[in-house]
Structure formats: structure tokens, C-alpha cells
Design an enzyme around this catalytic site. Structure first.
Site, PDB file in Angstrom:
ATOM      1  N   LYS A  43      30.176 -17.258  -7.333  1.00 11.79           N
ATOM      2  CA  LYS A  43      30.724 -16.548  -8.493  1.00 11.79           C
ATOM      3  C   LYS A  43      31.352 -17.429  -9.574  1.00 11.79           C
ATOM      4  O   LYS A  43      31.558 -16.969 -10.699  1.00 11.79           O
ATOM      5  CB  LYS A  43      31.792 -15.539  -8.023  1.00 11.79           C
ATOM      6  CG  LYS A  43      31.228 -14.362  -7.253  1.00 11.79           C
ATOM      7  CD  LYS A  43      30.655 -13.311  -8.183  1.00 11.79           C
ATOM      8  CE  LYS A  43      29.772 -12.305  -7.495  1.00 11.79           C
ATOM      9  NZ  LYS A  43      28.337 -12.595  -7.564  1.00 11.79           N
TER      10      LYS A  43
ATOM     11  N   TYR B 160      22.725 -17.653   4.576  1.00  8.17           N
ATOM     12  CA  TYR B 160      24.162 -17.781   4.857  1.00  8.17           C
ATOM     13  C   TYR B 160      24.328 -17.559   6.360  1.00  8.17           C
ATOM     14  O   TYR B 160      23.982 -16.483   6.861  1.00  8.17           O
ATOM     15  CB  TYR B 160      24.953 -16.709   4.107  1.00  8.17           C
ATOM     16  CG  TYR B 160      25.043 -16.932   2.606  1.00  8.17           C
ATOM     17  CD1 TYR B 160      24.057 -16.462   1.747  1.00  8.17           C
ATOM     18  CD2 TYR B 160      26.139 -17.589   2.050  1.00  8.17           C
ATOM     19  CE1 TYR B 160      24.151 -16.647   0.375  1.00  8.17           C
ATOM     20  CE2 TYR B 160      26.242 -17.776   0.670  1.00  8.17           C
ATOM     21  CZ  TYR B 160      25.243 -17.308  -0.161  1.00  8.17           C
ATOM     22  OH  TYR B 160      25.347 -17.501  -1.524  1.00  8.17           O
TER      23      TYR B 160
ATOM     24  N   TYR C  65      27.007  -9.270  -5.032  1.00  2.56           N
ATOM     25  CA  TYR C  65      26.334 -10.575  -5.076  1.00  2.56           C
ATOM     26  C   TYR C  65      25.545 -10.738  -6.366  1.00  2.56           C
ATOM     27  O   TYR C  65      25.595 -11.795  -7.007  1.00  2.56           O
ATOM     28  CB  TYR C  65      25.423 -10.765  -3.847  1.00  2.56           C
ATOM     29  CG  TYR C  65      24.986 -12.204  -3.679  1.00  2.56           C
ATOM     30  CD1 TYR C  65      25.709 -13.090  -2.880  1.00  2.56           C
ATOM     31  CD2 TYR C  65      23.863 -12.699  -4.352  1.00  2.56           C
ATOM     32  CE1 TYR C  65      25.329 -14.418  -2.752  1.00  2.56           C
ATOM     33  CE2 TYR C  65      23.478 -14.021  -4.232  1.00  2.56           C
ATOM     34  CZ  TYR C  65      24.205 -14.878  -3.430  1.00  2.56           C
ATOM     35  OH  TYR C  65      23.833 -16.198  -3.312  1.00  2.56           O
TER      36      TYR C  65
ATOM     37  N   HIS D 290      15.324 -14.794  -7.303  1.00  2.00           N
ATOM     38  CA  HIS D 290      15.499 -14.454  -5.888  1.00  2.00           C
ATOM     39  C   HIS D 290      15.851 -12.973  -5.765  1.00  2.00           C
ATOM     40  O   HIS D 290      16.796 -12.517  -6.396  1.00  2.00           O
ATOM     41  CB  HIS D 290      16.615 -15.297  -5.267  1.00  2.00           C
ATOM     42  CG  HIS D 290      16.140 -16.647  -4.831  1.00  2.00           C
ATOM     43  ND1 HIS D 290      16.690 -17.339  -3.787  1.00  2.00           N
ATOM     44  CD2 HIS D 290      15.137 -17.431  -5.300  1.00  2.00           C
ATOM     45  CE1 HIS D 290      16.052 -18.483  -3.626  1.00  2.00           C
ATOM     46  NE2 HIS D 290      15.112 -18.568  -4.540  1.00  2.00           N
TER      47      HIS D 290
ATOM     48  N   PRO E 165      33.258 -20.943  -2.920  1.00  2.00           N
ATOM     49  CA  PRO E 165      31.876 -20.845  -3.405  1.00  2.00           C
ATOM     50  C   PRO E 165      30.978 -19.879  -2.640  1.00  2.00           C
ATOM     51  O   PRO E 165      29.846 -19.635  -3.064  1.00  2.00           O
ATOM     52  CB  PRO E 165      31.345 -22.280  -3.262  1.00  2.00           C
ATOM     53  CG  PRO E 165      32.232 -22.938  -2.278  1.00  2.00           C
ATOM     54  CD  PRO E 165      33.561 -22.284  -2.385  1.00  2.00           C
TER      55      PRO E 165
HETATM   56  P1  RFL Z   1      34.293 -27.120 -15.258  1.00  2.00           P
HETATM   57  O1  RFL Z   1      32.847 -27.111 -14.935  1.00  2.00           O
HETATM   58  O2  RFL Z   1      35.222 -27.737 -14.301  1.00  2.00           O
HETATM   59  O3  RFL Z   1      34.419 -27.838 -16.671  1.00  2.00           O
HETATM   60  C1  RFL Z   1      35.666 -28.215 -17.218  1.00  2.00           C
HETATM   61  C2  RFL Z   1      35.455 -29.382 -18.162  1.00  2.00           C
HETATM   62  O4  RFL Z   1      36.709 -29.744 -18.742  1.00  2.00           O
HETATM   63  C3  RFL Z   1      36.854 -31.155 -18.720  1.00  2.00           C
HETATM   64  N1  RFL Z   1      38.295 -31.499 -18.719  1.00  2.00           N
HETATM   65  C4  RFL Z   1      38.955 -31.916 -19.817  1.00  2.00           C
HETATM   66  N2  RFL Z   1      38.549 -32.131 -21.071  1.00  2.00           N
HETATM   67  C5  RFL Z   1      39.488 -32.577 -21.959  1.00  2.00           C
HETATM   68  N3  RFL Z   1      40.781 -32.844 -21.619  1.00  2.00           N
HETATM   69  C6  RFL Z   1      41.208 -32.652 -20.359  1.00  2.00           C
HETATM   70  N4  RFL Z   1      42.495 -32.907 -20.037  1.00  2.00           N
HETATM   71  C7  RFL Z   1      40.291 -32.164 -19.399  1.00  2.00           C
HETATM   72  N5  RFL Z   1      40.382 -31.861 -18.080  1.00  2.00           N
HETATM   73  C8  RFL Z   1      39.168 -31.465 -17.698  1.00  2.00           C
HETATM   74  C9  RFL Z   1      36.135 -31.571 -17.439  1.00  2.00           C
HETATM   75  O5  RFL Z   1      35.742 -32.934 -17.458  1.00  2.00           O
HETATM   76  C10 RFL Z   1      34.953 -30.611 -17.433  1.00  2.00           C
HETATM   77  O6  RFL Z   1      33.832 -31.151 -18.092  1.00  2.00           O
HETATM   78  O7  RFL Z   1      34.846 -25.648 -15.550  1.00  2.00           O
HETATM   79  P2  RFL Z   1      34.119 -24.349 -16.203  1.00  2.00           P
HETATM   80  O8  RFL Z   1      33.419 -24.722 -17.482  1.00  2.00           O
HETATM   81  O9  RFL Z   1      35.148 -23.303 -16.210  1.00  2.00           O
HETATM   82  O10 RFL Z   1      32.946 -23.985 -15.175  1.00  2.00           O
HETATM   83  C11 RFL Z   1      33.252 -23.549 -13.872  1.00  2.00           C
HETATM   84  C12 RFL Z   1      32.136 -23.959 -12.910  1.00  2.00           C
HETATM   85  O11 RFL Z   1      31.891 -25.325 -13.057  1.00  2.00           O
HETATM   86  C13 RFL Z   1      32.520 -23.640 -11.452  1.00  2.00           C
HETATM   87  O12 RFL Z   1      33.166 -22.402 -11.374  1.00  2.00           O
HETATM   88  C14 RFL Z   1      31.285 -23.610 -10.529  1.00  2.00           C
HETATM   89  O13 RFL Z   1      30.725 -24.892 -10.401  1.00  2.00           O
HETATM   90  C15 RFL Z   1      31.664 -23.091  -9.149  1.00  2.00           C
HETATM   91  N6  RFL Z   1      30.546 -23.104  -8.185  1.00  2.00           N
HETATM   92  C16 RFL Z   1      29.585 -22.098  -8.205  1.00  2.00           C
HETATM   93  N7  RFL Z   1      29.622 -21.133  -9.144  1.00  2.00           N
HETATM   94  C17 RFL Z   1      28.623 -20.192  -9.209  1.00  2.00           C
HETATM   95  O14 RFL Z   1      28.686 -19.307 -10.077  1.00  2.00           O
HETATM   96  N8  RFL Z   1      27.549 -20.188  -8.335  1.00  2.00           N
HETATM   97  C18 RFL Z   1      27.433 -21.136  -7.369  1.00  2.00           C
HETATM   98  O15 RFL Z   1      26.439 -21.132  -6.639  1.00  2.00           O
HETATM   99  C19 RFL Z   1      28.505 -22.119  -7.255  1.00  2.00           C
HETATM  100  N9  RFL Z   1      28.443 -23.081  -6.309  1.00  2.00           N
HETATM  101  C20 RFL Z   1      30.472 -24.114  -7.224  1.00  2.00           C
HETATM  102  C21 RFL Z   1      29.393 -24.075  -6.280  1.00  2.00           C
HETATM  103  C22 RFL Z   1      31.393 -25.168  -7.202  1.00  2.00           C
HETATM  104  C23 RFL Z   1      31.284 -26.163  -6.253  1.00  2.00           C
HETATM  105  N10 RFL Z   1      32.250 -27.208  -6.304  1.00  2.00           N
HETATM  106  C24 RFL Z   1      31.973 -28.568  -6.101  1.00  2.00           C
HETATM  107  C25 RFL Z   1      33.564 -26.957  -6.816  1.00  2.00           C
HETATM  108  C26 RFL Z   1      29.269 -25.069  -5.331  1.00  2.00           C
HETATM  109  C27 RFL Z   1      30.221 -26.090  -5.288  1.00  2.00           C
HETATM  110  C28 RFL Z   1      30.067 -27.112  -4.193  1.00  2.00           C
HETATM  111  C1  PHB Z   2      24.444 -23.872  -4.246  1.00  2.00           C
HETATM  112  O1  PHB Z   2      23.205 -23.853  -4.319  1.00  2.00           O
HETATM  113  O2  PHB Z   2      25.087 -24.902  -4.511  1.00  2.00           O
HETATM  114  C2  PHB Z   2      25.158 -22.659  -3.816  1.00  2.00           C
HETATM  115  C3  PHB Z   2      24.465 -21.473  -3.641  1.00  2.00           C
HETATM  116  C4  PHB Z   2      25.127 -20.340  -3.214  1.00  2.00           C
HETATM  117  C5  PHB Z   2      26.487 -20.396  -2.960  1.00  2.00           C
HETATM  118  C6  PHB Z   2      27.192 -21.567  -3.148  1.00  2.00           C
HETATM  119  C7  PHB Z   2      26.524 -22.717  -3.575  1.00  2.00           C
HETATM  120  O3  PHB Z   2      27.111 -19.290  -2.499  1.00  2.00           O
END
Ligand code: RFL
Ligand code: PHB
Length: 390
Positions: free
Chosen positions: A297, A201, A385, A72, A293
Site C-alpha cells: 500500500k 504470500y 488489496y 495481475h 509492506p
Molecule cells: P520516498 O520514496 O521515501 O521519497 C522521499 C524522497 O525525499 C527525499 N528526501 C529529502 N529531500 C530533500 N531534503 C530532505 N531533508 C530529504 N529527506 C528525504 C528522499 O531522498 C526521497 O527521494 O517517499 P514517497 O515519495 O512518499 O513514496 C513512498 C514509497 O516510496 C513507499 O511507500 C513504498 O516504497 C512502500 N513500499 C511499497 N508500496 C506499495 O505501494 N507497494 C509495494 O509493493 C511496496 N513494497 C515498499 C515495498 C517499501 C519497501 N521498503 C524498502 C521500505 C517493499 C519494500 C521492501
Molecule cells: C514487491 O514486489 O516488492 C512487493 C510486492 C508485494 C508486497 C510487497 C512488496 O506486498
């Protein structure tokens, strides 16, 4: 059992770290609370910065991302009912982002880990205990299949997310936490063909909306909702009606609706724990920091954290120098705070804050007007971004 680095958590941070260490001949074992299928079932991030894409390539696991990911080169900002495009390459010297879901990143990393014969212990539940990291001999204790296990190691990498055991194992007096909880969440829904080729957005008087995607046939849509709202109270129809009301006439016309495959409400939070190192325990990713989110990041910060951490560990094992490990927390936090600032700023600019009145909407619209009409302001937005350099 003994290894060099015990990694807690098989999310993107843990799995990426495991592959980076393996590439440099450093043994590691991952201990994960859930099953692999459960980890893969979580729908989360969708946008990868160049730094994250480069890491995947460096690890030799970029092939599917190159084929199926969508490059993108801009996003659209909608306000006062009209869309305005921010063009990344012309503002950032050619940079772009990659739309490739966290689920796919995780799947590629798990496959690479399995192919390399590296050990991951799944389904340990809440049994993990971290001990001895303030001295020279850290150990990780866990239960699996009704049996107690002990993993001895040189270092522990706490990659277990916001609710994990790693940060919670640090004595309260040794850690400072900074937190802001926003008075709203995102209700997200997948999936029908996307309404537009780029992400939209939207700032509206009814609140924020985001049109994102995972592929040319799979959208991912979000609308801002009050924190108290329950996902059960949102039928698919109610969601589509609300999203439609937050789009411009053309997008409203083009919107394809259908049954959802997944619907959930995510709270929004800014959070940083300092420092990120406690003796032989290092925190990385969501275990140490959370961003709302809006800036996309979270996953990208997890990736840059573990790049710094693996570089530091490689330096330690290779050159026997502790400099990288000693500077880990300070180096990572500089980048983390900049991403926190951007995510907070973009969240504040795009969302409706309860109780702030009509002037807040007018001020946001004036800032957005400035943002899309000033090259300096658009450049600052685009630069953040697509991701700041490591
Ligand atoms: P995770 O993915 O939470 O993984 C942590 C892992 O640790 C396990 N765990 C344990 N294991 C052993 N013992 C325990 N006591 C434990 N407790 C937990 C868990 O089961 C899990 O498997 O953390 P990590 O690896 O630091 O990764 C971070 C990312 O997952 C997170 O920052 C992103 O998903 C955030 N996020 C986005 N980030 C982006 O860079 N671009 C995006 O577009 C974006 N969109 C989003 C998002 C997060 C969202 N939600 C639901 C929070 C959109 C959403 C809706
Ligand atoms: C997503 O596709 O889940 C998504 C994309 C951009 C964002 C947050 C979430 O800023």
C-alpha cells in the site's frame, strides 16, 4: 527564486505531485536530498492499484507501463503447505492490480518532468530548512554547490519520506504520532525468473515468505527475519534454503535460484502523523505515514495523497476557494487509516510473532481457512488489496 509550490523530495509522491500541478498550470520546483541516480537505485514497491495506474494514465505517462507492466488478477495465499487463490475480478467487479516497479514509475515521472522543462534541484543533502509556513510567506532554504539558496513560495509540499525534514520542522505540540514497530523485518532478494505467475504470500511455521516479481524474468523474494539479523550474515545460499523451506512442494521444485543483484533487510512499521497540514505546509506519502509492506500500500497511498493535494491546490488557484485545502488532512487520513488497518491485519495474519506460541499459528491457519473458503471474507481481502476507491 520564486515558485507557487515548493516540493521537498523527488520520490513518487513529489514527482507525481509535480506533474499533476504542472498539468493544471501550477508552477513547482522539487528539492531533493540525493542524486537522480541514487533515487532510481532504490528497489522498493512493485504493485500498483488501479487508482495509481489511472493517475499515470491521466498524466499521459502510462505508455511504458501498459507495454511492460503485468496485469495481475489474483494472488495466492499459502498456509499449511498448500496454495489457495484469491481472484480479484470476480470478487471486486472486474478490478485488477498492475505489477510495475517503483523504479520504473519514478523513471517515467523523471523523464516526463525533464521533457516538460520543470526544475528539480538534486543533491542538496541535509541542508533544507523550512520557514514561515505558519504565516503567509513560506520559504525553503538549502545549500547546493557551496552556495546558499532561498526558494520563496505560496505552499510547501513535504514529500520527503519518513526520515525527511518536513515532518521534523513541525512544532512537537502541533502533531500527534501513532506508531507500531513489528519485531521482525523482511530480507529481500532479487533476481531470477519468478517461481509463479502470480504473487505468493506464505504463512509457515518458520515465518512469512513472499514471492513477488518485477517482470517475467525478474523475481523479488522476501523472507521474514528477526529484527536483529544482519544482511551480511545471509549468504545467497542461506536465503534460498530458507525460502525453499517456506514454500509448497511444487513451488520448491520450480524455484530457480542464482546470485542476487540486491539484498537488504527492511524493518516493518505502522505509523501515522496527524494532522497532515500545518498552515502552508502539507505532508504527503511516507512523510506522514508508513505501512508494513505486506499489503503493498505504501506507494499507492503516496499517489492518492498527492491526488487529493493537487485537487485542493487546483481549487485554490482556480476558484480561490480554500475548502479543498482545509479538508485535505481529514479526507486523506480517512483513506490512510483504512490502508493502515488492512496492512496491519494482513501483516498480523501472515507473520510469526516471537513468543506467541503454537496457538497463534493455529489461529492464523483457522482464519486463513475461513478467508479462502468464505466469499464474504475473500471479498473483503480482495477489495482492500486492489485498493479502496478515492
Ligand atoms: P520516498 O520514496 O521515501 O521519497 C522521499 C524522497 O525525499 C527525499 N528526501 C529529502 N529531500 C530533500 N531534503 C530532505 N531533508 C530529504 N529527506 C528525504 C528522499 O531522498 C526521497 O527521494 O517517499 P514517497 O515519495 O512518499 O513514496 C513512498 C514509497 O516510496 C513507499 O511507500 C513504498 O516504497 C512502500 N513500499 C511499497 N508500496 C506499495 O505501494 N507497494 C509495494 O509493493 C511496496 N513494497 C515498499 C515495498 C517499501 C519497501 N521498503 C524498502 C521500505 C517493499 C519494500 C521492501
Ligand atoms: C514487491 O514486489 O516488492 C512487493 C510486492 C508485494 C508486497 C510487497 C512488496 O506486498
Amino acid at each position: 527564486m520564486r515558485t507557487q509550490v515548493a516540493i521537498i523530495g523527488a520520490g513518487p509522491a513529489g514527482l507525481l505531485l509535480g506533474q499533476l500541478l504542472h498539468k493544471h498550470g501550477i508552477a513547482n520546483v522539487i528539492i531533493e536530498r540525493q542524486s537522480a541516480d541514487y533515487v532510481l537505485g532504490r528497489i522498493r514497491a512493485g504493485v500498483l492499484e488501479q487508482v495509481t495506474v489511472d493517475l499515470m494514465e491521466e498524466l499521459g505517462i502510462g505508455q511504458r507501463m501498459r507495454q511492460e507492466g503485468l496485469v495481475h488478477d489474483g494472488v495466492e495465499l499459502m498456509f499449511k503447505g498448500a496454495r489457495h487463490r484469491i481472484d480479484f475480478p470476480s470478487l471486486t467487479g472486474g478490478k485488477t492490480v498492475m505489477v510495475y516497479g517503483q523504479t520504473e514509475v519514478t523513471r517515467d515521472l523523471m523523464a516526463a518532468r525533464e521533457a516538460a522543462g520543470l526544475q528539480t534541484v538534486y543533491e542538496v543533502g541535509d541542508s533544507v530548512r523550512l520557514e514561515g509556513f505558519d504565516g503567509g510567506n513560506p520559504v525553503v532554504r538549502y545549500r547546493r554547490g557551496g552556495q546558499e539558496h532561498v526558494l520563496e513560495c505560496d505552499f510547501i509540499a513535504g514529500c520527503d519520506g519518513y526520515h525527511g525534514v518536513s515532518r521534523a520542522s513541525v512544532p512537537k505540540g502541533a502533531i500527534r504520532e501513532f506508531e507500531k514497530v513489528y519485531p521482525f523485518g523482511w530480507l529481500g532478494l532479487a533476481d531470477v525468473p519468478p517461481v509463479s505467475e502470480e504473487l505468493i504470500y506464505a504463512n509457515t511455521e518458520r515465518g512469512f515468505a513472499l514471492c513477488s516479481m518485477r517482470s517475467p524474468t525478474r523475481s523479488r523474494y522476501y523472507v521474514q527475519v528477526p529484527l536483529e539479523e544482519k544482511v551480511e550474515d545471509w549468504s545467497d545460499d542461506a536465503f534460498w534454503n530458507e525460502l525453499r523451506l517456506r514454500l509448497d512442494p511444487e513451488a520448491r521444485e520450480r524455484l530457480v535460484t542464482g546470485p542476487s543483484i540486491e539484498k537488504s533487510i527492511a524493518p516493518l512499521r505502522s505509523f501515522v502523523a496527524e494532522p497532515m497540514r500545518f498552515g502552508r505546509l502539507f505532508l504527503a506519502g511516507d512523510a506522514a505515514h508508513i505501512v508494513p509492506p505486506t499489503g503493498a500500500k505504501g506507494l499507492n497511498l503516496a499517489a492518492s495523497d498527492v491526488k487529493y493535494l493537487s485537487d485542493a491546490l487546483v481549487e485554490h488557484y482556480g476558484e480561490r476557494s480554500a475548502a479543498g485545502l482545509d479538508h485535505y488532512s481529514e479526507r486523506v487520513l480517512r483513506r490512510v487509516w483504512k490502508a493502515e488497518r488492512f496492512s496491519w491485519w494482513f501483516t498480523s495474519l501472515m507473520h510469526k510473532f516471537p513468543g506467541e506460541g503454537e496457538i497463534a499459528q493455529k489461529l492464523q491457519e483457522a482464519e486463513l481457512d475461513y478467508l479462502v473458503s468464505s466469499k464474504a471474507a475473500s471479498t473483503a481481502m480482495a477489495e482492500n488489496y486492489v485498493g479502496l476507491p478515492l
